[in-house]
Design a protein around this motif. Structure first.
Motif, PDB file in Angstrom:
ATOM      1  N   VAL A 136      22.271  15.191  -2.004  1.00 38.40           N
ATOM      2  CA  VAL A 136      21.170  15.561  -2.902  1.00 38.40           C
ATOM      3  C   VAL A 136      19.850  15.010  -2.387  1.00 38.40           C
ATOM      4  N   GLY A 137      19.912  13.824  -1.786  1.00 38.39           N
ATOM      5  CA  GLY A 137      18.702  13.176  -1.308  1.00 38.39           C
ATOM      6  C   GLY A 137      18.072  12.313  -2.384  1.00 38.39           C
ATOM      7  N   MET A 138      16.797  12.033  -2.207  1.00 35.33           N
ATOM      8  CA  MET A 138      16.101  11.171  -3.162  1.00 35.33           C
ATOM      9  C   MET A 138      15.529  11.983  -4.313  1.00 35.33           C
ATOM     10  N   THR A 139      15.656  11.424  -5.505  1.00 45.37           N
ATOM     11  CA  THR A 139      15.080  12.051  -6.691  1.00 45.37           C
ATOM     12  C   THR A 139      14.350  10.999  -7.507  1.00 45.37           C
ATOM     13  N   LEU A 140      13.397  11.462  -8.290  1.00 41.47           N
ATOM     14  CA  LEU A 140      12.705  10.567  -9.206  1.00 41.47           C
ATOM     15  C   LEU A 140      13.603  10.326 -10.414  1.00 41.47           C
ATOM     16  N   ALA A 141      13.590   9.109 -10.937  1.00 39.51           N
ATOM     17  CA  ALA A 141      14.443   8.766 -12.076  1.00 39.51           C
ATOM     18  C   ALA A 141      13.615   8.083 -13.156  1.00 39.51           C
ATOM     19  N   GLU A 142      14.144   8.087 -14.366  1.00 39.74           N
ATOM     20  CA  GLU A 142      13.487   7.354 -15.448  1.00 39.74           C
ATOM     21  C   GLU A 142      13.718   5.866 -15.224  1.00 39.74           C
ATOM     22  N   ARG A 170       0.832  -1.211   0.000  1.00 40.47           N
ATOM     23  CA  ARG A 170       0.000   0.000   0.000  1.00 40.47           C
ATOM     24  C   ARG A 170       0.862   1.255   0.000  1.00 40.47           C
ATOM     25  N   VAL A 171       1.967   1.207   0.729  1.00 41.23           N
ATOM     26  CA  VAL A 171       2.879   2.353   0.748  1.00 41.23           C
ATOM     27  C   VAL A 171       3.481   2.564  -0.640  1.00 41.23           C
ATOM     28  N   GLU A 172       3.894   1.477  -1.270  1.00 42.49           N
ATOM     29  CA  GLU A 172       4.467   1.570  -2.616  1.00 42.49           C
ATOM     30  C   GLU A 172       3.468   2.197  -3.587  1.00 42.49           C
ATOM     31  N   GLU A 173       2.227   1.722  -3.553  1.00 36.39           N
ATOM     32  CA  GLU A 173       1.204   2.246  -4.463  1.00 36.39           C
ATOM     33  C   GLU A 173       0.897   3.712  -4.169  1.00 36.39           C
ATOM     34  N   LYS A 174       0.885   4.068  -2.880  1.00 39.13           N
ATOM     35  CA  LYS A 174       0.602   5.459  -2.509  1.00 39.13           C
ATOM     36  C   LYS A 174       1.711   6.387  -2.988  1.00 39.13           C
ATOM     37  N   LEU A 175       2.941   5.927  -2.920  1.00 39.69           N
ATOM     38  CA  LEU A 175       4.060   6.733  -3.423  1.00 39.69           C
ATOM     39  C   LEU A 175       3.945   6.941  -4.934  1.00 39.69           C
ATOM     40  N   LEU A 176       3.583   5.880  -5.647  1.00 36.93           N
ATOM     41  CA  LEU A 176       3.416   6.000  -7.101  1.00 36.93           C
ATOM     42  C   LEU A 176       2.289   6.974  -7.433  1.00 36.93           C
ATOM     43  N   ASP A 177       1.204   6.910  -6.659  1.00 37.59           N
ATOM     44  CA  ASP A 177       0.099   7.862  -6.850  1.00 37.59           C
ATOM     45  C   ASP A 177       0.585   9.293  -6.633  1.00 37.59           C
ATOM     46  N   TYR A 178       1.406   9.467  -5.613  1.00 34.86           N
ATOM     47  CA  TYR A 178       1.932  10.800  -5.295  1.00 34.86           C
ATOM     48  C   TYR A 178       2.777  11.342  -6.449  1.00 34.86           C
ATOM     49  N   PHE A 179       3.612  10.482  -7.033  1.00 32.68           N
ATOM     50  CA  PHE A 179       4.445  10.915  -8.162  1.00 32.68           C
ATOM     51  C   PHE A 179       3.570  11.370  -9.327  1.00 32.68           C
ATOM     52  N   ARG A 180       2.526  10.582  -9.610  1.00 33.26           N
ATOM     53  CA  ARG A 180       1.655  10.900 -10.752  1.00 33.26           C
ATOM     54  C   ARG A 180       0.839  12.161 -10.498  1.00 33.26           C
ATOM     55  N   GLU A 181       0.224  12.234  -9.312  1.00 37.28           N
ATOM     56  CA  GLU A 181      -0.665  13.360  -9.012  1.00 37.28           C
ATOM     57  C   GLU A 181       0.082  14.685  -8.969  1.00 37.28           C
ATOM     58  N   ASN A 182       1.352  14.641  -8.568  1.00 39.74           N
ATOM     59  CA  ASN A 182       2.148  15.867  -8.507  1.00 39.74           C
ATOM     60  C   ASN A 182       2.957  16.097  -9.779  1.00 39.74           C
ATOM     61  N   LYS A 183       2.703  15.239 -10.792  1.00 36.97           N
ATOM     62  CA  LYS A 183       3.347  15.388 -12.104  1.00 36.97           C
ATOM     63  C   LYS A 183       4.868  15.515 -11.985  1.00 36.97           C
ATOM     64  N   LEU A 184       5.441  14.678 -11.121  1.00 29.51           N
ATOM     65  CA  LEU A 184       6.889  14.703 -10.944  1.00 29.51           C
ATOM     66  C   LEU A 184       7.585  14.116 -12.167  1.00 29.51           C
ATOM     67  N   MET A 185       8.726  14.669 -12.498  1.00 31.49           N
ATOM     68  CA  MET A 185       9.510  14.243 -13.647  1.00 31.49           C
ATOM     69  C   MET A 185      10.878  13.743 -13.181  1.00 31.49           C
ATOM     70  N   PRO A 186      11.564  12.928 -14.013  1.00 31.34           N
ATOM     71  CA  PRO A 186      12.915  12.484 -13.646  1.00 31.34           C
ATOM     72  C   PRO A 186      13.810  13.663 -13.284  1.00 31.34           C
ATOM     73  N   GLY A 187      14.482  13.532 -12.141  1.00 33.41           N
ATOM     74  CA  GLY A 187      15.346  14.609 -11.656  1.00 33.41           C
ATOM     75  C   GLY A 187      14.711  15.437 -10.560  1.00 33.41           C
ATOM     76  N   MET A 210      14.899  -0.538  -6.875  1.00 36.27           N
ATOM     77  CA  MET A 210      15.240  -1.696  -7.706  1.00 36.27           C
ATOM     78  C   MET A 210      14.684  -1.548  -9.116  1.00 36.27           C
ATOM     79  N   MET A 211      13.538  -0.877  -9.233  1.00 29.48           N
ATOM     80  CA  MET A 211      12.945  -0.627 -10.551  1.00 29.48           C
ATOM     81  C   MET A 211      13.625   0.539 -11.257  1.00 29.48           C
ATOM     82  N   GLY A 212      14.522   1.228 -10.534  1.00 31.75           N
ATOM     83  CA  GLY A 212      15.202   2.377 -11.122  1.00 31.75           C
ATOM     84  C   GLY A 212      14.366   3.634 -11.097  1.00 31.75           C
ATOM     85  N   LEU A 213      13.254   3.621 -10.347  1.00 32.44           N
ATOM     86  CA  LEU A 213      12.341   4.761 -10.336  1.00 32.44           C
ATOM     87  C   LEU A 213      12.754   5.831  -9.333  1.00 32.44           C
ATOM     88  N   VAL A 214      13.479   5.424  -8.300  1.00 33.70           N
ATOM     89  CA  VAL A 214      13.959   6.360  -7.277  1.00 33.70           C
ATOM     90  C   VAL A 214      15.461   6.184  -7.111  1.00 33.70           C
TER      91      VAL A 214
END
Length: 243
Positions: free
Chosen positions: A74-80, A18-35, A64-68
């Motif tokens: 620098v901290g955590m960033t979104l990645a392609e 559920r945490v994983e899915e909620k994080l993915l929702d957060y990325f999409r809803e906030n229109k986050l891009m790689p970097g 592991m999926m290369g998404l974070v």
């Protein structure tokens, strides 16, 4: 970001799921891009209402999926995401069912026939020269068949000529499966080549000649005939069912 944004209410799956899915929702809803930067672990755990150990497990999956990605200072960033990276790590034919192996072979045959017009369209004189050099170095083994290595060199070059990086990566991922299948089902392949006249099976040299002097349609039809022995294998083995 507030706790209202991420608070978990669904209890039909595990907490980490559920945490994983909620994080993915957060990325999409906030229109986050790689970097783009992500909140730190303390903020995320508080917003989700979960322990940091649970959050870290969910984040490790995304890493592991290369998404974070995490970088010092620098901290955590979104990645392609590396879409095919996970597939490459588990592509071991020794632990796959027969039908799974056959499905992958089937997919490879579909790709090679489908990509033929693009190979023809993108060909250059240099490509033709390289293919001719590969053919000149080929050594025919038993029953007019090439070794896996010789077969692979020619087809790798065709994949390269598509100019499609994803298709090229798929070919590299499928290579161990292709080698395993040629060895594991050698009797069926050998029997087919023994009973099928050479003129019905275009060789690599024939394919190069068509690339040089033929048409895109002729090349695609020749590729279909060149791969006929794998259609034969797939037909026979699919009829038997899973093994």
């Amino acid at each position: 970001m507030t706790s209202k944004d991420l608070r978990i209410t669904d209890e039909s799956t595990t907490l980490v799921d559920r945490v994983e899915e909620k994080l993915l929702d957060y990325f999409r809803e906030n229109k986050l891009m790689p970097g783009d930067s992500l909140p730190n672990e303390v903020e995320l755990a508080k917003a989700l209402g979960v322990a940091r150990t649970v959050l870290r497990e969910a984040l490790s999956r995304l890493k592991m999926m290369g998404l974070v990605k995490s970088r010092t200072k620098v901290g955590m960033t979104l990645a392609e995401p590396d879409i095919l990276g996970g597939m490459k790590r588990v592509m071991d034919p020794r632990i796959m069912s027969k039908n799974h192996l056959l499905d992958i072979l089937n997919l490879r045959v579909i790709i090679e026939i489908g990509m033929s017009p693009f190979v023809f369209m993108n060909k250059t004189e240099k490509d033709i020269e390289e293919l001719e050099q590969i053919v000149d170095r080929e050594r025919v083994l038993r029953d007019n068949q090439l070794s896996v290595e010789e077969e692979s060199k020619f087809h790798f070059k065709l994949y390269e000529m598509t100019g499609n990086d994803t298709i090229i990566q798929l070919n590299q991922i499928f290579a161990p499966v292709f080698g395993y299948i040629k060895d594991h089902f050698s009797k069926i392949l050998d029997d087919y080549t023994k009973t099928t006249p050479d003129q019905q099976r275009p060789s690599h040299k024939d394919l190069v000649n068509i690339l040089k002097d033929g048409t895109a349609d002729q090349f695609q039809k020749a590729m279909r005939k060149h791969l006929e022995l794998y259609f034969h294998l797939l037909h026979k083995e699919y009829q038997k069912g899973d093994g």
